[in-house]
Design an enzyme around this catalytic site. Structure first.
Site, PDB file in Angstrom:
ATOM      1  CE  LYS A  63      15.003   2.954   5.739  1.00 53.56           C
ATOM      2  NZ  LYS A  63      14.457   1.975   6.703  1.00 53.56           N
ATOM      3  CB  VAL A 113      11.195   7.048   7.102  1.00 52.91           C
ATOM      4  CG1 VAL A 113      12.564   7.625   7.405  1.00 52.91           C
ATOM      5  CG2 VAL A 113      11.265   6.116   5.901  1.00 52.91           C
ATOM      6  CD  GLU A 123       8.563  -0.958  -4.030  1.00 52.12           C
ATOM      7  OE1 GLU A 123       7.989  -0.388  -3.078  1.00 52.12           O
ATOM      8  OE2 GLU A 123       8.777  -2.179  -4.061  1.00 52.12           O
ATOM      9  CG  ASP A 153      15.121  -1.361   4.265  1.00 54.25           C
ATOM     10  OD1 ASP A 153      16.004  -0.559   4.549  1.00 54.25           O
ATOM     11  OD2 ASP A 153      14.706  -2.224   5.069  1.00 54.25           O
ATOM     12  CE  LYS A 197      -3.131  -2.312   3.187  1.00 64.44           C
ATOM     13  NZ  LYS A 197      -3.588  -2.274   4.602  1.00 64.44           N
ATOM     14  N   GLY A 198       2.150   1.065   0.296  1.00 65.69           N
ATOM     15  CA  GLY A 198       3.016   2.209   0.555  1.00 65.69           C
ATOM     16  C   GLY A 198       3.112   3.225  -0.568  1.00 65.69           C
TER      17      GLY A 198
HETATM   18  P1  IMP Z   1      12.996  -4.381   1.272  1.00 67.81           P
HETATM   19  O1  IMP Z   1      12.545  -5.682   0.694  1.00 67.81           O
HETATM   20  O2  IMP Z   1      13.908  -4.579   2.447  1.00 67.81           O
HETATM   21  O3  IMP Z   1      13.596  -3.442   0.251  1.00 67.81           O
HETATM   22  O4  IMP Z   1      11.738  -3.696   1.919  1.00 67.81           O
HETATM   23  C1  IMP Z   1      10.814  -3.050   1.157  1.00 67.81           C
HETATM   24  C2  IMP Z   1       9.546  -2.787   1.941  1.00 67.81           C
HETATM   25  O5  IMP Z   1       9.757  -2.742   3.365  1.00 67.81           O
HETATM   26  C3  IMP Z   1       9.023  -1.417   1.571  1.00 67.81           C
HETATM   27  O6  IMP Z   1       8.218  -1.457   0.411  1.00 67.81           O
HETATM   28  C4  IMP Z   1       8.276  -1.013   2.815  1.00 67.81           C
HETATM   29  O7  IMP Z   1       6.975  -1.553   2.783  1.00 67.81           O
HETATM   30  C5  IMP Z   1       9.044  -1.669   3.944  1.00 67.81           C
HETATM   31  N1  IMP Z   1       9.998  -0.719   4.548  1.00 67.81           N
HETATM   32  C6  IMP Z   1      11.342  -0.731   4.459  1.00 67.81           C
HETATM   33  N2  IMP Z   1      11.897   0.288   5.146  1.00 67.81           N
HETATM   34  C7  IMP Z   1      10.859   0.972   5.689  1.00 67.81           C
HETATM   35  C8  IMP Z   1      10.772   2.156   6.511  1.00 67.81           C
HETATM   36  O8  IMP Z   1      11.769   2.815   6.883  1.00 67.81           O
HETATM   37  N3  IMP Z   1       9.521   2.535   6.854  1.00 67.81           N
HETATM   38  C9  IMP Z   1       8.389   1.867   6.468  1.00 67.81           C
HETATM   39  N4  IMP Z   1       8.432   0.775   5.707  1.00 67.81           N
HETATM   40  C10 IMP Z   1       9.649   0.329   5.312  1.00 67.81           C
END
Ligand code: IMP
Length: 193
Positions: A144, A166, A112, A116, A56-57
């Site tokens: 990040k 965040v 997106e 992260d 949903k982000g």
């Molecule tokens: P990744 O697979 O580690 O890149 O994570 C991606 C997903 O984790 C993002 O689409 C967010 O839904 C969630 N996410 C990662 N970091 C944050 C943050 O700092 N705040 C809120 N959601 C996050």
């Protein structure tokens, strides 16, 4: 609130004790989306885009970006859940909602909220490429870089953020804070960090 800012007026009182500071005010987000939309218009001139928002982000990024685009764009959404703890992902991804449309032969722009570790997006890109679109690029409002575990081509990046959790402008913690206009950091005790 440790960092007084004019934007605090838009934050519900109930959230204030949990918020550390405003990291990216709404005005900066709007200005960045103006820039990114202009870049996309140049890159895709004469073509048609399919925006794929990741629920949903990315809801606000998709809607605010879409309204700024001059090139014709359709929009579709996917919802994925990545297994992991509340604040980190594991890379094991489940599709909760798939696209409504076929993407074969289309120019796809994945939208997106944040990349992260990159594990969720890595899975998503592999999945989308297997459907043989004409092209797939990625726009992420936030990244990040210090947390990245897989190397990913993110064509359009809004802001690089440090390794902090965040919320706001679509990003949540346990479904809270999503509706904030600004992107803010939480106090570690507010997310068990
Ligand atoms: P990744 O697979 O580690 O890149 O994570 C991606 C997903 O984790 C993002 O689409 C967010 O839904 C969630 N996410 C990662 N970091 C944050 C943050 O700092 N705040 C809120 N959601 C996050």
């Amino acid at each position: 609130m440790s960092d007084a800012s004019p934007s605090t007026a838009r934050i519900p009182d109930e959230y204030l004790p949990n918020i550390d500071k405003v990291l990216i005010p709404a005005e900066d987000i709007a200005a960045k989306l103006d820039e990114l939309a202009a870049e996309i218009d140049r890159d895709y001139a004469g073509r048609e885009l399919l925006l794929v928002g990741v629920l949903k982000g990315a809801i606000f990024v998709v809607s605010d970006l879409h309204r700024r685009l001059g090139v014709p764009a359709a929009v579709d959404f996917m919802a994925v859940s990545s297994y992991g703890s509340a604040t980190t992902s594991s890379g094991v991804v489940r599709i909760l909602k798939d696209l409504d449309t076929q993407i074969e032969g289309q120019d796809v722009l994945v939208v997106e909220d944040i990349v992260d570790s990159g594990l969720t997006l890595d899975y998503l890109l592999k999945n989308l490429r297997s459907r043989r679109p004409a092209s797939v690029e990625v726009l992420s409002l936030l990244t990040k870089p210090s947390r990245r575990e897989v190397d990913l081509p993110i064509r359009y990046v809004g802001f690089e953020v440090p390794d902090v959790f965040v919320v706001g402008y679509g990003l949540d913690f346990a479904e809270h804070y999503r509706g904030l206009s600004d992107i803010v950091t939480l106090k570690p005790e507010a997310y068990g960090g």
